[in-house]
Scaffold this motif. Structure first.
Motif, PDB file in Angstrom:
ATOM      1  N   ILE A 389       0.822  -1.209   0.000  1.00 56.83           N
ATOM      2  CA  ILE A 389       0.000   0.000   0.000  1.00 56.83           C
ATOM      3  C   ILE A 389       0.860   1.265   0.000  1.00 56.83           C
ATOM      4  O   ILE A 389       0.349   2.368   0.218  1.00 56.83           O
ATOM      5  CB  ILE A 389      -0.952   0.023   1.218  1.00 56.83           C
ATOM      6  CG1 ILE A 389      -0.161  -0.199   2.530  1.00 56.83           C
ATOM      7  CG2 ILE A 389      -2.031  -1.040   1.068  1.00 56.83           C
ATOM      8  CD1 ILE A 389      -1.023  -0.090   3.782  1.00 56.83           C
ATOM      9  N   LEU A 390       2.146   1.099  -0.258  1.00 58.78           N
ATOM     10  CA  LEU A 390       3.064   2.234  -0.192  1.00 58.78           C
ATOM     11  C   LEU A 390       2.662   3.391  -1.106  1.00 58.78           C
ATOM     12  O   LEU A 390       2.667   4.551  -0.674  1.00 58.78           O
ATOM     13  CB  LEU A 390       4.487   1.769  -0.504  1.00 58.78           C
ATOM     14  CG  LEU A 390       5.580   2.830  -0.383  1.00 58.78           C
ATOM     15  CD1 LEU A 390       5.608   3.428   1.029  1.00 58.78           C
ATOM     16  CD2 LEU A 390       6.943   2.219  -0.716  1.00 58.78           C
ATOM     17  N   PRO A 391       2.274   3.156  -2.369  1.00 56.65           N
ATOM     18  CA  PRO A 391       1.879   4.289  -3.219  1.00 56.65           C
ATOM     19  C   PRO A 391       0.709   5.077  -2.626  1.00 56.65           C
ATOM     20  O   PRO A 391       0.669   6.305  -2.736  1.00 56.65           O
ATOM     21  CB  PRO A 391       1.498   3.620  -4.543  1.00 56.65           C
ATOM     22  CG  PRO A 391       2.240   2.323  -4.549  1.00 56.65           C
ATOM     23  CD  PRO A 391       2.254   1.887  -3.123  1.00 56.65           C
ATOM     24  N   HIS A 392      -0.249   4.381  -2.011  1.00 54.37           N
ATOM     25  CA  HIS A 392      -1.396   5.058  -1.413  1.00 54.37           C
ATOM     26  C   HIS A 392      -0.976   5.906  -0.212  1.00 54.37           C
ATOM     27  O   HIS A 392      -1.432   7.043  -0.049  1.00 54.37           O
ATOM     28  CB  HIS A 392      -2.441   4.034  -0.970  1.00 54.37           C
ATOM     29  CG  HIS A 392      -2.847   3.074  -2.034  1.00 54.37           C
ATOM     30  ND1 HIS A 392      -3.251   3.476  -3.288  1.00 54.37           N
ATOM     31  CD2 HIS A 392      -2.901   1.716  -2.054  1.00 54.37           C
ATOM     32  CE1 HIS A 392      -3.558   2.427  -4.021  1.00 54.37           C
ATOM     33  NE2 HIS A 392      -3.339   1.341  -3.299  1.00 54.37           N
ATOM     34  N   LEU A 393      -0.103   5.366   0.629  1.00 53.88           N
ATOM     35  CA  LEU A 393       0.357   6.105   1.806  1.00 53.88           C
ATOM     36  C   LEU A 393       1.146   7.349   1.392  1.00 53.88           C
ATOM     37  O   LEU A 393       0.980   8.429   1.980  1.00 53.88           O
ATOM     38  CB  LEU A 393       1.210   5.201   2.695  1.00 53.88           C
ATOM     39  CG  LEU A 393       0.510   3.967   3.274  1.00 53.88           C
ATOM     40  CD1 LEU A 393       1.498   3.126   4.076  1.00 53.88           C
ATOM     41  CD2 LEU A 393      -0.662   4.384   4.153  1.00 53.88           C
ATOM     42  N   LEU A 394       2.013   7.195   0.401  1.00 55.23           N
ATOM     43  CA  LEU A 394       2.786   8.348  -0.075  1.00 55.23           C
ATOM     44  C   LEU A 394       1.861   9.420  -0.639  1.00 55.23           C
ATOM     45  O   LEU A 394       2.077  10.624  -0.408  1.00 55.23           O
ATOM     46  CB  LEU A 394       3.785   7.904  -1.141  1.00 55.23           C
ATOM     47  CG  LEU A 394       4.997   7.103  -0.638  1.00 55.23           C
ATOM     48  CD1 LEU A 394       5.778   6.514  -1.817  1.00 55.23           C
ATOM     49  CD2 LEU A 394       5.916   7.994   0.219  1.00 55.23           C
TER      50      LEU A 394
END
Length: 587
Positions: A389-394
């Motif tokens: 989910i890294l792209p969403h968190l960024l």
């Protein structure tokens, strides 16, 4: 701590019939936590200051001076050496020994040690104490401190904070099972039982017992007590038993070296006769619950206390069951709510004075760059599942300055042996709902995110909790709602819930989460710290940073949003990014 607070505490202990006191220095208090209640009380007694009780020996001497032998006083010892900081340069038990001698001479009746997992280190330490030239440790009870292992993560955090060393052999035993909490607990039971048995095999010149740090999780302790035969037999069997229990110390009576099997309030007419209030039925129940068979039944998840014995099989910090006595276990021994020593905060996080600077810290951390940890995290590395989910968190952090501090992706029936998401016994399947927790400006909450979450197309797909530092609270749920966000199905077992989100747990966390802002502000603006560390330098910069961090604390809301579509894991993130996009268009 002020003398008035100490006096009131000791008097309350006497009124309640408490006879045994463990005298510790403890954390250095925040001044505001120990202000006297009465207005003008400080002027009435100018000598009543925190300086009177600086070390544990000061407390031991004061208790003896004011209460004589009424209390049985214990003091702490450190088999592997004492350390005040999270990163001690030197840790040597010999350095602490003279202080322990002085505490014992001042009036200690027993010694209790910090937790440890290195049996040889403890045995060496006890031998040195018993043979010490001062002679003060020759016959004093020494009680080793032992903590069963509840999970691999809890073990790592606790040993880091307590500075207890983890033997290589123990780490090797845990390495292959660290993702299986049940298997980790079994290794913990084996390890602590072996330590107990190792101590029992060595003849001691003085009395000894065992102290278990349970963190209110008694099930593992029950297994250890049963395995090591630490439960004394009934009175009818005592004459037929060998001396297996001769080393188990009994409670001190009136703070002297005269022992008894219990401290009887009736021996002192000044104490309230609490036992007289018990009816015959309640007395019978008490005898049943404290009997050996009952303890063992509870350990195995049966009997009248079986629910309490099994609801913590998968302890998960503040995301556990708020009804559990082990909810939010007190793992931090620091007077600060920060996860690093306060003097290191400016070096790690600089002196931020703008939202963009805070966002830069969060996005750098998420990207695997410095800082390796944030003020709200106790780990120096991200969970492997964060990559999903890294792209969403960024995007949440960078587009609207919504600073994420906890999250997980949705998982639909992966094997319990999965390298990243697996947990629990083998042969099972695990599930997760996606959730995320983050700080955002109050205006964004009221004008952008909340209206979007309450919209017709969204409200059935999410649940949310929100609060600010002033006590404001909003939620989509009733106060009794409980959301399982991590659960598992395992052969031969009921469905196990490892992670929950509910109002009680969220409210409890809110105070601590906002307190981190205040502690961070103290670090960048405190005396002796100004101008140190990364970011902008100088007294002016640290002063501005202090004010800015206080503004963040007072001007943000903390929001937890749960997405119910765990079989379509991306929907939660779409909902939040839609709201962020609407905010950008509006501005």
């Amino acid at each position: 701590m002020r003398r008035k607070v100490v006096d009131e505490t000791l008097e309350a202990a006497r009124a309640l019939g408490v006879r045994n006191i463990l005298a510790l220095r403890g954390d250095r208090p925040r001044e505001h936590e120990y202000r006297l209640v009465e207005e003008g009380a400080e002027e009435q007694d100018e000598k009543d200051s925190n300086e009177e009780f600086t070390w544990a020996i000061d407390l031991v001497r004061y208790i003896r001076k004011t209460h004589g032998d009424y209390f049985c006083i214990g003091v702490a010892a450190y088999p592997e050496g004492h350390a005040d900081e999270s990163y001690p340069r030197e840790q040597d038990p010999k350095h602490d020994l003279q202080y322990l001698v002085e505490k014992t001479k001042a009036g200690a009746d027993f010694i209790m040690t910090q937790l440890f997992y290195d049996l040889n280190a403890y045995l060496k330490f006890e031998k040195v104490m018993r043979e010490h030239e001062s002679g003060v440790f020759a016959d004093i009870p020494i009680i080793p401190g032992l903590m069963p292992i509840q999970s691999f993560d809890i073990l790592k955090r606790t040993t880091k904070l307590s500075h207890a060393k983890l033997p290589t052999e123990l780490l090797e035993r845990l390495e292959g099972v660290k993702g299986d909490d049940e298997a980790v607990k079994q290794v913990g039971v084996d390890t602590v039982s072996e330590i107990v048995e190792g101590i029992q095999r060595v003849k001691s010149n003085g009395p000894r017992g065992f102290h278990f740090y349970t963190l209110n999780l008694e099930k593992a302790v029950g297994y250890i007590v049963e395995r090591c035969r630490l439960i004394p037999p009934g009175r009818d069997d005592m004459d037929e038993q060998d001396n297996s229990f001769n080393d188990v110390p009994t409670l001190m009576l009136n703070g002297t070296n005269k022992s008894n099997t219990f401290s009887n309030p009736d021996l002192d007419p000044s104490l309230p006769a609490l036992t007289s209030r018990l009816s015959s039925d309640s007395s019978s129940l008490h005898n049943h619950l404290t009997s050996s068979p009952s303890l063992l039944a509870t350990t195995h998840g049966t009997g009248p206390s079986s629910r309490e014995a099994t609801w913590d099989d998968y302890p998960n910090g503040r995301f556990g069951d708020a009804r559990s006595p082990a909810f939010a276990p007190p793992l931090s021994y620091s007077p600060s709510t920060l996860t690093i020593p306060p003097h290191l905060a400016p070096t790690l996080w600089g002196n931020p004075t703008t939202p963009a600077a805070i966002t830069g810290l969060f996005t750098a951390h998420l990207s695997g760059k410095s800082p390796t940890q944030l003020p709200w995290s106790d780990s120096q590395s991200l969970s492997p599942e964060t990559a999903l989910i890294l792209p969403h968190l960024l995007a949440l952090n960078s587009r609207r300055n919504w600073w994420t501090i906890a999250s997980q992706p949705a998982i639909d029936g992966l094997p319990s042996s999965d390298r990243i998401h697996g947990w629990g016994p083998a042969g099972g399947f695990v599930f997760q709902k996606a959730f995320v927790e983050f700080f955002l400006p109050a205006s964004d909450w009221h004008q952008i995110l909340r209206p979007h979450l309450e919209s017709v197309n969204v409200r059935e797909q999410v649940s949310w909790y929100a609060a600010d530092s002033a006590g404001g609270f909003d939620s989509s749920e009733n106060s009794e709602a409980v959301h399982a966000v991590t659960w598992g199905m395992f052969p031969g077992k009921e469905i196990a819930t490892a992670t929950m989100v509910e109002e009680v747990s969220f409210r409890a966390w809110v105070e601590e989460a906002f307190g981190v802002w205040a502690e961070w502000a103290r670090c960048v603006g405190g005396a002796g710290i100004s101008g140190e560390g990364g970011g902008e330098g100088g007294v002016g910069s640290s002063s501005r940073a202090k004010g800015f961090l206080k503004e963040c604390m007072e001007g943000c809301w903390l929001v937890n949003v749960i997405g119910h579509e765990f079989r379509e894991g991306g929907r939660l993130w779409d909902i939040l990014l839609e709201a962020a996009e609407q905010g950008q268009q509006a501005s």
